[in-house]
Design an enzyme around this catalytic site. Structure first.
Site, PDB file in Angstrom:
ATOM      1  N   ASP A 333      10.356  34.621  -2.868  1.00 31.07           N
ATOM      2  CA  ASP A 333      10.335  35.496  -1.708  1.00 31.07           C
ATOM      3  C   ASP A 333       9.526  36.757  -2.016  1.00 31.07           C
ATOM      4  O   ASP A 333       9.652  37.345  -3.095  1.00 31.07           O
ATOM      5  CB  ASP A 333      11.778  35.870  -1.346  1.00 31.07           C
ATOM      6  CG  ASP A 333      11.876  36.821  -0.185  1.00 31.07           C
ATOM      7  OD1 ASP A 333      11.476  36.437   0.918  1.00 31.07           O
ATOM      8  OD2 ASP A 333      12.357  37.950  -0.392  1.00 31.07           O
ATOM      9  N   GLU A 369       5.526  33.188  -1.689  1.00 27.92           N
ATOM     10  CA  GLU A 369       5.327  33.785  -0.374  1.00 27.92           C
ATOM     11  C   GLU A 369       4.378  34.958  -0.619  1.00 27.92           C
ATOM     12  O   GLU A 369       4.797  35.974  -1.181  1.00 27.92           O
ATOM     13  CB  GLU A 369       6.639  34.266   0.228  1.00 27.92           C
ATOM     14  CG  GLU A 369       6.460  34.856   1.617  1.00 27.92           C
ATOM     15  CD  GLU A 369       7.741  35.443   2.180  1.00 27.92           C
ATOM     16  OE1 GLU A 369       7.954  35.334   3.398  1.00 27.92           O
ATOM     17  OE2 GLU A 369       8.532  36.026   1.402  1.00 27.92           O
TER      18      GLU A 369
END
Length: 688
Positions: A333, A369
């Protein structure tokens, strides 16, 4: 590091560079009473440690750390606050929100500069000594090559809470996710890798609890080694390990979405749960002076991976999930945070160097990401091999093409070839791009074709949250409708988007529920909706759409030309002199520069062969047509003796039929042809 059982007792070891004393607190089996408090007797460098004989797995514990309380210097030690072991392998009990969790006096005119003396032990989950041994038997990692992977992004509760085939007592748990019904569904689709939203222990934010909501997605980690207790049906770590073993037995990889960019402690007004109390100045990136936090994550704090012990914790955590729990990869993330050094994002920074040289971690799937909200945060294409990257350009480009936005043909062409303009450098493969049309963050596929505006009112933020531009289209009516024409148009649009996803070079990722038409009622930021909004209603699912997705995945699997490791550059192949990729207009001619810049260019064909550099000439060619305009007559390429139509999204149950003069591309359709030799009655080289 952490609590390690050795058969005679437990050794405890924690890091703090600035502490003056570290105390181990032992609790009763129910976690309510502190039974003993023992100062760790040894310190080697910045590691505080001690062995306590006679302790067994199952022991509940925590820490209290003494040191200066000087927020203006970055120090927030407060021994009145019980701390979770950063290396705890399990947590017992739920976080109970109370002002006692704060290191400062809530409401004091001095704000976070004040000092609170209330004991927080009653409100803090207790760390648990765990024996992590597990009977793995003949478990083996599937090790799916990236070019063969089809990723399925799923949520433990979302997948199982309404699944009729999952035992009621196991719904919402790891064991429920690994039930026969779920695994059978994934196998029928052809999924190779399930990517789970965060399952490391996380906190429900206080403002959500006040609204009667809870953290559904899980992006507020408080324990990087512990599975989230709410997903444990029996409260045991072995449940997660059992889930992984069952997925592996089915040939399915397990990938974890992990959050090493920040913790659940928030900014200077957040609770003291663990890292802040152990060594705030080391664990977090602080602004000049030390009182305030760098907030490149939008959550209030940013972990400081430039500190060697914080980096070690992250690496130890990753290795733990691979070596002890047998997971097959990670999706990072806000990964730009992990690579941001003092001078900015660096693809050769400490985190990337550490993970790429690691003999354990360099062998698993690593997915970034590639953005955050910090300076220079958007880094799509900048990550080093072997990282794969979420490609939001694919999502937006595919949606805009089928929505009918003008001038999108050049962008679609880039996305179909794996976004080479972003990823084709430094020896990276065509599998570097993880393609998706939907993900957990945003509209579901059903909502992409049903809503033009987000409807996030249930989140309690007056619909201000979530993406404002979704490149979506309701096709005539906002929200659900019984109009058969609109429902048919929406079904076709979904099939076109899914076909575009599965026909593109790169690694496709499917959002759980999209294959059965799951809707979130227009909520494109359902991070706090742990309810029927996000739980997939399997009983009402579209079985026909699921069959179509399975067919698409089977088609991709059967034709290696659709999932190549090398980028295609339109170079002639040594085997036959034909280019490995060629673009076509409907009339079979190559598009001119004027065509590419024509905002009305609506029918794009692409002829694909195995890459000129090292490709296998034996595989058949594929000709795919993406028509977002009106019906038109096609002229098929004359580079093959014959073509067979194997996919028409306007006829999802069609099997195969010859293609030739007079073949038409219906309006709003994807067609796929494969080359055949009618004289031999077989594919060239005999390979499907």
């Amino acid at each position: 590091m952490g609590a390690c059982f050795d058969g005679e007792g437990v050794n405890f070891a924690v890091f703090s560079a600035h502490a003056e004393k570290v105390e181990l607190c032992l609790f009763s089996p129910d976690g309510r009473k502190e039974m003993a408090r023992i100062a760790l007797p040894e310190r080697d460098g910045d590691i505080w440690h001690g062995h306590v004989g006679g302790l067994m797995p199952g022991t509940l514990y925590g820490f209290r750390v003494h040191g200066p309380y000087a927020p203006e210097q970055g120090h927030r030690f407060n021994p009145h606050k019980l701390l979770i072991d950063p290396y705890a392998r399990a947590l017992e009990g739920r976080l109970k929100w109370s002002d006692a969790l704060m290191g400062y006096k809530v409401g004091s005119p001095r704000g976070d500069m004040s000092y609170d003396t209330r004991d927080s032990a009653f409100a803090v989950p207790k760390s648990v000594v765990v024996d992590t041994s597990f009977a793995w038997g003949d478990d083996a990692a599937p090790r799916v090559p990236p070019e063969a992977a089809v990723i399925y992004e799923a949520h433990v509760r979302g997948m199982t809470m309404l699944h009729p085939g999952v035992e009621k007592g196991l719904r919402g748990s790891f064991l429920g996710l690994a039930s026969d019904a779920v695994i059978d569904h994934l196998q029928r689709l052809g999924i190779t890798s399930i990517e789970l939203l965060p399952v490391q222990a996380f906190a429900d934010e206080r403002f959500l609890i006040a609204k009667g909501l809870r953290n559904y997605w899980g992006y507020q980690t408080i324990g990087f080694f512990a599975p989230e207790p709410r997903y444990l049906a029996k409260g045991q770590v072995w449940e997660f390990q059992s889930m992984v073993r069952r997925f592996h037995a089915a040939g399915i990889e397990v990938i974890l979405d992990v959050v090493y960019n920040h913790s659940g402690e928030g900014d200077e007004f957040g609770p003291t749960l663990s890292f802040r109390g152990f060594d705030n100045a080391s664990y977090y990136r602080l602004l000049h002076g030390g009182r305030h936090y760098v907030n490149d994550t939008g959550t209030g704090n940013t972990l400081n991976l430039t500190h060697p012990m914080v980096l070690r914790m992250v690496m130890d955590s990753l290795r733990y999930w691979v070596e002890v729990c047998h997971v097959d990869g990670f999706r990072f993330d806000l990964a730009t945070v992990l690579g941001r050094e003092a001078h900015g994002f660096d693809p050769n920074g400490g985190f990337f160097d550490a993970i790429r040289q690691d003999p354990v971690l360099s062998r698993v799937k690593l997915i970034a990401e590639p953005w955050d909200i910090g300076p220079g945060g958007y880094q799509l294409g900048a990550y080093p091999h072997p990282f794969l990257e979420w490609n939001d350009r694919f999502r937006d480009g595919a949606r805009r093409w089928w929505k009918g936005d003008p001038g999108m043909a050049p962008d679609l062409a880039k996305r179909l070839l794996g976004s080479a303009e972003r990823f084709d450098h430094h020896g990276r493969g065509a599998t570097s791009s993880v393609n998706f049309v939907t993900a957990h963050d945003g509209f579901t596929l059903e909502d992409v074709v049903s809503f033009t505006l987000k409807r996030n009112w249930a989140n309690g933020e007056e619909n201000r949250d979530g993406h404002h531009e979704n490149h979506s289209d309701n096709l005539g009516v906002e929200g659900p409708t019984d109009d058969p024409a609109i429902r048919a148009a929406r079904g076709l649009r979904k099939r076109n988007l899914l076909a575009t996803l599965m026909l593109a070079q790169g690694v496709p990722m499917l959002l759980a529920g999209d294959e059965v038409g799951h809707s979130q009622g227009g909520n494109n930021n359902a991070y706090a909706q742990d309810n029927e909004t996000t739980w997939i209603d399997w009983a009402a699912g579209d079985a026909g759409l699921a069959d179509f997705v399975a067919r698409l995945i089977a088609l991709r699997r059967a034709h290696p030309v659709l999932r190549q490791r090398r980028f295609l550059h339109a170079r002639p192949r040594p085997s036959d002199g034909l280019p490995d990729v060629a673009w076509r207009r409907a009339d079979g001619q190559s598009p001119s520069a004027q065509d590419w810049h024509d905002p009305g260019f609506r029918c794009l064909g692409v002829e694909l062969r195995m890459a000129a550099e090292g490709g296998d000439p034996g595989h058949c060619a594929i000709y795919a047509v993406f028509n977002t305009g009106a019906e038109c007559v096609l002229r098929l390429p004359d580079t093959a003796p014959g073509w067979e139509l194997i996919l028409d999204t306007t006829r999802p149950e069609m099997l195969a039929e010859p293609g030739g003069p007079g073949t038409r591309a219906p309006a709003q359709s994807v067609l796929v042809f494969r080359s055949v030799d009618p004289r031999a009655g077989a594919f060239p080289g005999g390979k499907p």
